[in-house]
Write a protein that holds these residues in place. Structure first.
Motif: not given
Length: 315
Positions: A97-105, A124-126, A131-134, A161-170
């Motif tokens: 997703t891009g250009a917004g917050d996909p949390s509701k979906y 912050a967005l990561a 938290r939303a389940g990405a 990378v330091d702020s989340v435990s899920i994988p990060v794509i650079a």
């Protein structure tokens, strides 16, 4: 050697830890299927296209590959709600997703077995997406082409990378094996590449567009739209110069929007290199030839050992 097996390859069932960027008007079924067939994750860009057009792209991709692929849902699109449901109906395995917050979906997508990987431009967005389940996040630096944030890839990736435990794509500024090594050194589990895939032989963009990317030098991009809050990186031409002039004159958002309307299509489809929006990243200066998607991916990863051999540190 950087392992081809990472949390991302395990999560998605792909051979190489590489995504093809979800570039509007560029990332359609021919390119997405070719990248997936070559072992990466091909991505269809929904952008502002009508829902049925995106559905057709998904079905054509399925005809061309039996490998995993994704759809990039642009959340500012007027029909984002319809596309969000349609990807479920069509059994799309991965959504970025891009250009917004996909949390509701997010909950609905995940309940239907879709892996959800938002693009983020800040820690912050990561963290919000985690938290939303990405399932993972794509952290994109401002070196990238198209819509960008403010932080560079070098600064953004390690902090995410330091702020989340899920994988990060650079993403952002990755165009050769040196960029691949750097991304993994910063802690990424995969990379996303856009500009280099523009010149893939399977990419259907106008040949003028490919030639402009191949001829580009390191300083040949401009960022327009900062005054509107939607900065975009593209190759310099008459359109970018006119846009920047209007911004310096504090032109209204309506006037700027009118100038840019339809300009990406003009570049991609019609090959207008003067007044078309030729979106590309700063790495365009390193992109110097057309190759197949398979050749691009193999080149990116096969060169890793050479990079390590000539580096000044012991691996």
């Amino acid at each position: 050697m950087i392992p081809l097996e990472t949390r991302i390859t395990q999560l998605l069932g792909i051979e190489y830890p590489i995504f093809q960027g979800g570039m509007a008007w560029v990332a359609e079924h021919n390119l997405a299927a070719a990248v997936s067939n070559a072992g990466g994750l091909g991505i269809i860009a929904a952008a502002n296209a009508p829902t049925e057009v995106v559905r057709n792209e998904i079905r054509k991709t399925k005809e061309m590959t039996d490998k995993p692929f994704g759809v990039n849902v642009m959340l500012l699109s007027a029909n984002a709600e319809e596309v969000a449901q349609m990807v479920i109906d069509e059994g799309v395995p991965v959504v970025t997703t891009g250009a917004g917050d996909p949390s509701k979906y997010m909950a609905k997508w995940k309940a239907n077995g879709i892996k959800v990987i938002p693009v983020v431009a800040s820690t912050a967005l990561a963290k919000m997406m985690e938290r939303a389940g990405a399932d993972a996040v794509i952290a994109e630096g401002c070196e990238a082409g198209g819509h960008i944030g403010e932080l560079t890839t070098m600064t953004l990736i390690p902090q995410v990378v330091d702020s989340v435990s899920i994988p990060v794509i650079a993403a952002g500024g990755i165009g050769d094996s040196r960029g691949v090594v750097a991304a993994f050194a910063l802690g990424a589990d995969a990379i996303q590449v856009g500009t280099r895939f523009i010149v893939a032989k399977e990419c259907v963009v106008h040949q003028n567009y490919k030639h402009k990317v191949i001829k580009a030098k390191d300083i040949d991009t401009d960022v327009t739209g900062r005054t509107t809050g939607h900065p975009v990186r593209s190759l310099k031409n008459k359109l970018t110069r006119q846009f920047l002039k209007l911004e310096r004159e504090f032109a209204s958002a309506e006037k700027l929007e009118a100038l840019g309307a339809g300009s990406l299509r003009n570049a991609v489809v019609d090959g207008d290199m003067h007044y078309g929006s030729v979106m590309a990243g700063q790495i365009a200066g390193l992109v110097n030839k057309e190759q197949t998607c398979k050749e691009i991916i193999e080149d990116l990863f096969a060169g890793v050992e050479e990079v390590k051999k000539f580096s000044k540190i012991a691996w």
